[in-house]
Enzyme design. Structure first.
Site, short mmCIF file in Angstrom:
data_model
loop_
_atom_site.label_atom_id
_atom_site.label_comp_id
_atom_site.label_asym_id
_atom_site.label_seq_id
_atom_site.Cartn_x
_atom_site.Cartn_y
_atom_site.Cartn_z
N TYR A 10 -3.91 3.43 2.14
CA TYR A 10 -4.74 3.14 3.41
C TYR A 10 -6.17 3.60 3.06
O TYR A 10 -6.42 4.66 2.30
CB TYR A 10 -4.14 3.87 4.51
N CYS B 52 14.16 10.41 -3.43
CA CYS B 52 14.23 11.71 -3.05
C CYS B 52 12.80 12.06 -2.62
O CYS B 52 12.64 13.28 -2.11
CB CYS B 52 14.41 12.47 -4.48
N CYS C 154 0.41 5.58 -0.70
CA CYS C 154 -0.27 6.83 -0.93
C CYS C 154 -0.15 7.39 -2.53
O CYS C 154 0.94 7.25 -3.01
CB CYS C 154 -0.07 8.26 0.03
N CYS D 38 6.66 11.68 -9.88
CA CYS D 38 7.85 11.09 -9.49
C CYS D 38 8.92 11.76 -10.37
O CYS D 38 8.76 11.99 -11.52
CB CYS D 38 7.56 9.71 -9.96
N PRO E 222 1.02 -1.34 -0.11
CA PRO E 222 -0.04 0.08 0.02
C PRO E 222 0.93 1.11 0.03
O PRO E 222 1.90 1.42 0.85
CB PRO E 222 -0.80 -0.26 1.45
N TYR F 290 -4.53 -3.15 9.47
CA TYR F 290 -3.64 -2.20 9.46
C TYR F 290 -3.16 -1.79 10.99
O TYR F 290 -3.93 -1.12 11.59
CB TYR F 290 -3.95 -0.91 8.71
N TYR G 62 -1.80 4.44 13.75
CA TYR G 62 -3.24 4.68 13.65
C TYR G 62 -3.83 3.56 14.83
O TYR G 62 -3.00 3.05 15.39
CB TYR G 62 -3.62 4.00 12.31
FE1 SF4 Z 1 11.94 10.06 -6.19
FE2 SF4 Z 1 10.22 8.90 -7.75
FE3 SF4 Z 1 11.67 7.42 -5.96
FE4 SF4 Z 1 9.40 8.94 -5.20
S1 SF4 Z 1 9.39 6.93 -6.53
S2 SF4 Z 1 11.85 8.66 -4.45
S3 SF4 Z 1 9.74 10.46 -6.57
S4 SF4 Z 1 12.46 8.73 -7.61
#
Ligand code: SF4
Ligand code: ADP
Length: 689
Positions: free
Chosen positions: A61, A348, A31, A363, A29, A170, A175
């Site tokens: 969730y 990141c 977000c 992303c 899971p 969960y 929670y």
């Molecule tokens: Fe960065 Fe994408 Fe990895 Fe998230 S999934 S940490 S935005 S590179």
């Protein structure tokens, strides 16, 4: 190509209670910032994961009842028939690709303030909201406990109707259920408090309720922390203690254990602080206690690490949130024997900002994330070229590299010109800063793809002028020439710059630091950008042994870093290194010995010793080349290009994810029919009962 036999183990089907996953790739899971608000966006996003080979694809969730409402953080919900229909969009698409669909039912407790529904939150005791909203919970009485069990059971039944194969209980991340587990929080004197047996009672009952309601056809998973439950955790805290006792009671009840640790900042740690596979020391004991399959995460992008985790008996499933966002096709790429094509997550946490801001997840590495439905973007496929046009891309930072890569993938004849010898622009430079090495993956993935394309030519050490650009005679010109950091203090707190930085003061920008020009003497890092650059440079300068003070007009250090979980770790790190932190102060002047800073509230001025100042405030788009080309075209020339556009930081300085997105968008839209009035489909909640 076929897969390397060393990775065969990753593709074994795995039984989870009454259902079977086709392989061991498990999207846990996570977000999305879409949840119940944007069901079609969400279904599109989950579908590409299933298509990309993940054997299990889960929701975020999912609230069981209006008394668990987390807005403005967008969760999923299973409150009514409309929710069943919305989830049905996802389960149908996930099943169409042979994957299992999981739903993480969630009861909020003291973490959810119910700001939208205005229901009173139920808690193990009457306690303050853990997100610092001024609302306390009502201590649950026996009737509340019965009702909560009924709500969870009914939500599980709705999950079954929606077509899910796996349903979660969960019991971590602070929670409600994890708060029942906690010795500190759970001070109840009835049969739900006190002994370990009493504190696990509600979870045990809910697992049993769920099994009884849907367990014949659905697997019941429990999400649980391997170390301290119910608040308080952190790296270096290897104390299973009571948690082990809890496992011994619950171990065989569910069909699957989804194991993590309760400290988000470590569990989904930034690569700046936490490496791949770092949860292993915390979770490795779990399989010795239970015979049920175990899944856990670790920002896994290397198939060798994944196979090793399984062979060494640490986990049965490779769990992933971020690696599946950065590359929804990660499993397929391993299966097809081309792991080098994996777009590796860089750690990141830009994806996590969607949750905090309540907007669709984005992303850095994967510009198509959340755009699958609304723009029709697929992470691997792209329309073939719409013409025979020849394109010149100037600048090989993240924007230019992604633009050239995607244009190349479309089949356009593309030229990529870069002033310097090495490609990568800002990611090349920033990856050399402390803790940011993995950011180089933004460049590495793209260069590696471009090198395979015969229709993309790369010209290094080619600093182009307007004349050069026009002489090349491309049909379309794309300027991806980046930006430079400002040296005048201009920024949010100083809209006309800082005029009184005297000639004796040594002024630096992040560009200076990245080029190796370093401060001397006591140094102020003035952070009016509020993301990572200020704290990273403070760390770098402090490591050279200089006294460092970080001054920021914000009330907190690295304010925006709060959305990526950088803020708290950065602050801890700087304090440990002996950096002085001064918040809510603006920089006024510096004479080369002392700097004056003023309180943002009282205006009171104080002086601090300071020889050098690093200004981390704002950037100037480097669009001189763009303007010069336009100027020439305006004077009327033969064979003028059909279009000239800016992308990335040269258009509008922003985060790296925006530069990559901008390059990708340009490539998608070239020769395409885009309705400028309605460039994307508008998702909304509307499902008739
Ligand atoms: Fe960065 Fe994408 Fe990895 Fe998230 S999934 S940490 S935005 S590179
Ligand atoms: P973005 O984040 O938008 O991709 P970067 O600053 O990372 O921007 O990258 C911009 C790149 O453009 C740098 O590598 C820089 O060397 C290159 N560049 C800037 N001006 C020119 C030019 N006139 N000719 C070729 N390359 C250029």
């Amino acid at each position: 190509m076929t897969r390397d036999p060393r990775y065969d183990i990753l593709f074994e089907p795995m039984k989870i209670g009454p259902v079977t996953a086709k392989n061991r790739f498990y999207q846990v899971p996570h977000c999305t910032g879409s949840g119940w608000l944007r069901p079609r966006t969400l279904a599109g996003l989950r579908e590409v994961k299933a298509e990309g080979g993940w054997g299990v694809v889960c929701t975020e969730y999912c609230s069981v009842h209006p008394s668990s409402d987390d807005l403005p953080y967008v969760s999923a919900s299973l409150w009514d028939k409309g929710d069943i229909k919305a989830h049905g969009l996802m389960t149908e698409k996930v099943h169409a690709h042979g994957a299992l669909a999981g739903v993480e039912l969630c009861i909020g407790g003291a973490r959810m303030p119910n700001l939208a529904t205005r229901e009173v939150a139920l808690g193990v005791v009457s306690q303050p909201n853990t997100e610092r909203n001024p609302f306390q919970t009502r201590a649950m009485d026996k009737e509340d406990i019965r009702e909560t069990r009924r709500w969870h059971r009914n939500a599980a039944l709705r999950a079954k109707e929606a077509g899910f194969d796996i349903v979660y209980v969960y019991a971590t991340h602070d929670y409600l259920l994890s708060q029942f587990l906690s010795k500190t929080i759970n001070t109840r004197t009835d049969e739900y408090g006190g002994s370990v047996e009493n504190r696990v009672r509600l979870i045990r009952e809910i697992i049993e309720d769920t099994k009884e309601a849907v367990g014949d056809t659905m697997a019941v998973a429990v999400r649980f922390s391997a170390e301290t439950n119910g608040g308080g955790a952190g790296d270096g805290n290897l104390m299973p203690g009571e948690t082990r006792e809890m496992f011994e009671i619950l171990g065989e009840l569910p069909d699957l254990w989804d194991i993590n640790i309760s400290d988000y900042s470590y569990e989904m740690g930034l690569s700046r602080y936490v490496q791949e596979g770092s949860l292993e020391p915390y979770i490795s004991y779990i399989k010795s206690i239970t015979s049920k399959p175990v899944v856990s995460v670790g920002r896994f992008t290397s198939p060798d690490t994944m196979a090793s985790q399984i062979k060494r008996g640490i986990v049965d499933f490779i769990g992933a949130a971020r690696p599946s966002i950065a590359d929804p096709f990660l499993p397929r790429k391993i299966e097809e024997g081309r792991p080098e094509d994996i777009r590796e997550c860089i750690g990141c946490n830009i994806c996590y900002t969607g949750d905090g801001k309540g907007v669709p997840v984005r992303c850095t590495q994967n510009p198509t994330m959340s755009e699958e439905w609304r723009r029709g973007w697929h992470p691997e496929k792209i329309d073939v070229r719409g013409s025979e046009a020849k394109i010149l891309v100037v600048g090989a930072g993240p924007a230019g590299l992604e633009c050239a890569r995607a244009l190349g993938q479309r089949g356009y004849r593309t030229m990529l010109a870069e002033a310097t010898r090495e490609l990568g622009g800002r990611v090349l430079r920033e990856a050399k800063l402390p803790g940011l090495a993995e950011w180089g993956r933004v460049r590495d993935y793209r260069i590696q793809q471009i090198e395979k394309m015969s229709n993309v030519e790369v010209f290094r050490e080619s600093k182009l002028t307007a004349e050069d650009v026009l002489e090349i005679g491309a049909d379309h010109i794309v300027l991806a020439t980046g930006s430079s950091w400002r040296a005048d203090g201009y920024g949010n707190a100083n809209r006309t710059g800082i005029a009184s930085l005297g000639p004796q003061a040594q002024i630096f920008t992040p560009d200076d630091i990245m080029s190796g020009r370093l401060p001397t003497g006591p140094t102020i890092i003035f952070d009016d950008e509020h993301y990572y650059m200020g704290t990273v440079i403070a760390e770098l300068v402090r490591a050279k042994g200089l006294p460092v003070t970080l001054v920021t007009p914000s009330d907190v250090v690295s304010e925006w870093g709060g959305y990526t979980y950088d803020r708290w770790r950065a602050k801890t790190q700087l304090l440990k290194l002996g950096v002085t932190l001064i918040t809510a102060h603006n920089l006024m002047s510096c004479d080369g010995n002392k700097a004056s800073i003023s309180c943002e509230y009282s205006g009171q001025v104080q002086e601090i010793e300071c020889q050098s100042i690093v200004l981390v405030t704002a950037r100037i788009p480097k669009d001189a080349l763009y303007q010069a080309i336009l100027g020439k075209i305006d004077t009327g020339i033969e064979n003028a290009p059909k279009s000239i556009k800016r992308i990335g930081d040269c258009e509008a300085p922003a985060i790296i994810a925006s530069a990559v997105y901008s390059g990708h968008k340009y490539a998608r839209e070239l020769d395409a029919n885009i309705d400028r009035d309605n460039p994307l489909k508008h998702d909304r909640v509307y499902f008739e009962e």
